[in-house]
Design an enzyme around this catalytic site. Structure first.
Site, mmCIF file in Angstrom:
data_model
loop_
_atom_site.group_PDB
_atom_site.id
_atom_site.type_symbol
_atom_site.label_atom_id
_atom_site.label_comp_id
_atom_site.label_asym_id
_atom_site.label_seq_id
_atom_site.Cartn_x
_atom_site.Cartn_y
_atom_site.Cartn_z
ATOM 1 N N PRO A 69 -10.746 -8.700 -2.844
ATOM 2 C CA PRO A 69 -10.351 -10.037 -3.324
ATOM 3 C C PRO A 69 -10.649 -10.239 -4.808
ATOM 4 O O PRO A 69 -10.104 -11.163 -5.410
ATOM 5 C CB PRO A 69 -11.165 -10.999 -2.450
ATOM 6 C CG PRO A 69 -12.207 -10.171 -1.776
ATOM 7 C CD PRO A 69 -11.726 -8.763 -1.753
ATOM 8 N N GLU A 126 -19.633 -7.098 2.356
ATOM 9 C CA GLU A 126 -19.517 -7.724 1.028
ATOM 10 C C GLU A 126 -18.842 -6.801 0.014
ATOM 11 O O GLU A 126 -18.716 -7.141 -1.153
ATOM 12 C CB GLU A 126 -20.900 -8.151 0.516
ATOM 13 C CG GLU A 126 -21.550 -9.259 1.334
ATOM 14 C CD GLU A 126 -20.741 -10.547 1.333
ATOM 15 O OE1 GLU A 126 -20.365 -10.999 0.248
ATOM 16 O OE2 GLU A 126 -20.467 -11.067 2.432
ATOM 17 N N ARG A 153 9.140 0.730 1.578
ATOM 18 C CA ARG A 153 10.557 0.342 1.566
ATOM 19 C C ARG A 153 11.226 0.624 0.235
ATOM 20 O O ARG A 153 12.449 0.558 0.135
ATOM 21 C CB ARG A 153 10.759 -1.095 2.042
ATOM 22 C CG ARG A 153 10.011 -2.136 1.309
ATOM 23 C CD ARG A 153 10.124 -3.468 2.031
ATOM 24 N NE ARG A 153 11.484 -3.990 2.033
ATOM 25 C CZ ARG A 153 12.129 -4.421 0.957
ATOM 26 N NH1 ARG A 153 11.548 -4.381 -0.229
ATOM 27 N NH2 ARG A 153 13.353 -4.869 1.044
ATOM 28 N N ASP A 176 16.298 -7.794 -3.900
ATOM 29 C CA ASP A 176 15.160 -8.491 -3.324
ATOM 30 C C ASP A 176 14.660 -9.636 -4.165
ATOM 31 O O ASP A 176 14.696 -9.580 -5.382
ATOM 32 C CB ASP A 176 13.965 -7.540 -3.230
ATOM 33 C CG ASP A 176 14.015 -6.706 -1.997
ATOM 34 O OD1 ASP A 176 14.776 -7.056 -1.104
ATOM 35 O OD2 ASP A 176 13.287 -5.710 -1.958
HETATM 36 CL CL1 6GU Z 1 -7.376 -6.598 -0.971
HETATM 37 N N1 6GU Z 1 -9.370 -7.529 0.496
HETATM 38 C C1 6GU Z 1 -10.059 -8.521 1.070
HETATM 39 N N2 6GU Z 1 -11.143 -8.227 1.794
HETATM 40 N N3 6GU Z 1 -9.721 -9.799 0.945
HETATM 41 C C2 6GU Z 1 -8.627 -10.050 0.231
HETATM 42 C C3 6GU Z 1 -7.869 -9.074 -0.388
HETATM 43 C C4 6GU Z 1 -8.267 -7.796 -0.233
HETATM 44 N N4 6GU Z 1 -6.846 -9.657 -1.052
HETATM 45 C C5 6GU Z 1 -6.987 -10.945 -0.836
HETATM 46 N N5 6GU Z 1 -8.054 -11.198 -0.074
#
Ligand code: 6GU
Length: 264
Positions: A94, A121, A159, A174
């Site tokens: 994230p 974590e 794809r 797309d």
């Molecule tokens: Cl790539 N991993 C995690 N754990 N949470 C996320 C993410 C990735 N992308 C958005 N939220």
């Protein structure tokens, strides 16, 4: 393309057997190798996590199993010297940079990708400093681990591989490839539940259909994703269409209905 995925839940990646990605694998276009990180854990309990330095909640993935896995899979003299080069190593997280269609297209040009799926974590940062080429997020929310994000990225990349999607044009048209959201689509019957298919789509006039699709894509984007319009070179015609429908060039204020229908 070869893809290796390292995870403590290889079963989480089982959708890769299905549908478009599954077919690409069956046809030899995509060669996927799933690895259980715990096979590189050295203690009897196969531990892959430990408490964070500095305190705080949760656990952190220890560096040693990742180090052993990446050395074996992606390092010089790895299992497949025939690949002749290092893979591109991606850590879904994230805190990464946003995943985009442009990045998917870059990955589709690579011969070999490795996805490192963290849990808890996250992975000890020293592993990422030493090995990762990219840290990538799929959106502004938090998932429990990198597995679902890896599925998302692999579907978007697969794809784009030559020979996967029958009609190559459907990839070019797309949403996002042009910078605009795609126009709405319809099939038979011509009237359903009182809703009529726009007459222009049944006119057989391909010039008019192309213009309608472009105008509708533009209005839909202005209405739903004004942020995307900033990166698009709008023509005079585009600006006129926006003005006619009560939208600024950057989608400010909006007259179009949510489907972006354009009067004919
Ligand atoms: Cl790539 N991993 C995690 N754990 N949470 C996320 C993410 C990735 N992308 C958005 N939220």
């Amino acid at each position: 393309m070869r893809v290796d995925v390292i995870t403590i839940f290889p079963e989480y990646l089982s959708p890769l057997d299905l549908s478009l990605v599954g077919r690409a694998r069956a046809r030899g276009i995509l060669d996927v190798h799933l690895h259980d990180l715990r096979q590189w854990a050295s203690d009897v309990h196969r531990t892959v996590d430990d408490a964070p330095y500095g305190g705080g909640p949760g656990m952190v993935m220890r560096p040693e199993p990742w180090w052993a896995a990446l050395t074996e899979i992606g390092g010089a003299g790895g299992p497949d010297p025939a690949m002749g080069r290092r893979p591109r190593i991606i850590v879904p997280t994230p805190v990464g940079r946003p995943f985009t269609q442009a990045y998917a297209a870059r990955l589709a040009d690579e011969p070999w990708l490795v996805f490192c799926c963290g849990r808890y974590e996250g992975i000890d940062t020293r592993v990422i400093e030493e090995w990762a080429d990219d840290e990538i997020s799929i959106g502004d929310y938090v998932l429990a681990g990198g597995e679902v994000a890896t599925l998302v990225m692999l579907e978007a990349v697969t794809r784009l591989l030559p020979g996967v999607v029958g009609n190559a044009e459907s990839v070019v048209d797309d949403s996002f490839a042009s910078g605009l959201l795609e126009a709405p689509v319809y099939t038979r019957p011509p009237v359903w539940q009182g809703h009529e298919v726009p007459a222009v789509l049944r006119s057989g006039d391909h010039g008019a259909i192309g213009r309608w699709r472009r105008d509708t894509a533009l209005l839909r984007t202005a209405h739903r994703r004004p942020d995307l319009l900033e990166a698009v070179d709008l023509t005079e015609h585009d600006r006129a269409i926006c003005a006619e429908h009560g939208m600024g060039d950057h989608g400010t204020a909006g007259g179009a209905d949510p489907n972006g229908r354009v009067a004919q």
